[in-house]
Design a protein around this motif. Structure first.
Motif, short mmCIF file in Angstrom:
data_model
loop_
_atom_site.label_atom_id
_atom_site.label_comp_id
_atom_site.label_asym_id
_atom_site.label_seq_id
_atom_site.Cartn_x
_atom_site.Cartn_y
_atom_site.Cartn_z
N LYS A 28 -12.98 52.76 39.88
CA LYS A 28 -13.48 51.88 38.82
C LYS A 28 -12.78 51.10 38.07
N LEU A 29 -11.68 51.72 37.92
CA LEU A 29 -10.61 51.01 37.16
C LEU A 29 -9.79 50.07 37.68
N GLU A 30 -9.91 49.91 38.92
CA GLU A 30 -9.56 48.64 39.80
C GLU A 30 -10.34 47.52 39.52
N GLN A 31 -11.49 47.54 39.02
CA GLN A 31 -12.33 46.52 38.71
C GLN A 31 -11.96 45.81 37.43
N PHE A 32 -11.11 46.57 36.65
CA PHE A 32 -10.65 45.83 35.26
C PHE A 32 -9.06 45.36 35.45
N HIS A 33 -8.56 45.85 36.29
CA HIS A 33 -7.26 45.07 36.69
C HIS A 33 -6.91 45.21 38.02
N ALA A 34 -6.44 44.26 38.84
CA ALA A 34 -6.41 44.08 40.08
C ALA A 34 -4.96 44.74 40.38
N ARG A 35 -4.02 44.87 39.69
CA ARG A 35 -2.60 45.01 40.11
C ARG A 35 -2.09 46.46 39.55
N ILE A 36 -2.90 47.45 39.54
CA ILE A 36 -2.46 48.82 39.16
C ILE A 36 -1.57 49.08 40.65
N MET A 37 -0.38 49.67 39.78
CA MET A 37 0.57 50.31 40.89
C MET A 37 0.47 51.64 41.27
N SER A 38 -0.03 52.42 40.21
CA SER A 38 0.08 53.93 40.43
C SER A 38 -0.88 54.73 39.47
N CYS A 39 -1.42 55.87 39.71
CA CYS A 39 -2.45 56.49 38.88
C CYS A 39 -1.84 57.85 39.10
N ARG A 40 -1.41 58.54 37.97
CA ARG A 40 -1.40 59.91 38.08
C ARG A 40 -2.31 60.87 37.05
N VAL A 41 -3.00 61.71 37.74
CA VAL A 41 -3.98 62.23 36.95
C VAL A 41 -3.59 63.96 36.75
N GLY A 42 -3.53 64.51 35.55
CA GLY A 42 -3.28 65.94 35.14
C GLY A 42 -4.49 66.60 34.90
N ILE A 43 -4.96 67.54 35.48
CA ILE A 43 -5.90 68.38 34.77
C ILE A 43 -5.69 69.78 34.69
N GLU A 44 -5.70 70.25 33.50
CA GLU A 44 -5.13 71.71 33.06
C GLU A 44 -5.93 72.25 32.23
#
Length: 120
Positions: A28-44
């Motif tokens: 869904k985030l790609e709808q708001f910005h087309a040039r996302i280079m990377s995404c890191r998600v940490g769940i702890e």
């Protein structure tokens, strides 16, 4: 999804449902910005206490050209709510970056003290 996505889970049993939710929110985030280079998600899971419950911490790092956007959220009892809040915060940040880039945000001009209310 074209952006590289890295999901790290600490002290939480790994589940396919949690991973699927992260993938869906990242798409869904790609709808708001087309040039996302990377995404890191940490769940702890920070703590698990008999009387106080569980505390989850979610951190999302998103890189776009020229910027790195970060969102941290904690929530008691439910990692899905912390995940939702973190991605909502990132969505708002991406919308702000896009508005500035399109020129929809007015820039303030600095006025000197003598200009406002100065008497001739």
């Amino acid at each position: 999804m074209t952006m590289p996505l890295q999901i790290t889970v600490l002290n939480v049993p790994h589940s396919a449902a949690l991973e699927a939710r992260v993938l869906k929110m990242a798409e869904k985030l790609e709808q708001f910005h087309a040039r996302i280079m990377s995404c890191r998600v940490g769940i702890e899971e920070l703590r698990r206490h008999r009387s106080r419950g569980r505390l989850f911490h979610v951190r999302v790092d998103l890189r776009i050209p020229g910027k790195e956007l970060v969102s941290n959220h904690r929530h008691n009892k439910d990692p899905y709510l912390a995940l939702r809040d973190a991605f909502d915060s990132l969505r708002r940040q991406l919308e702000d970056v896009s508005r500035v880039k399109r020129g929809e945000v007015k820039r303030r001009t600095r006025t000197g003290r003598g200009e406002r209310g100065a008497q001739p």
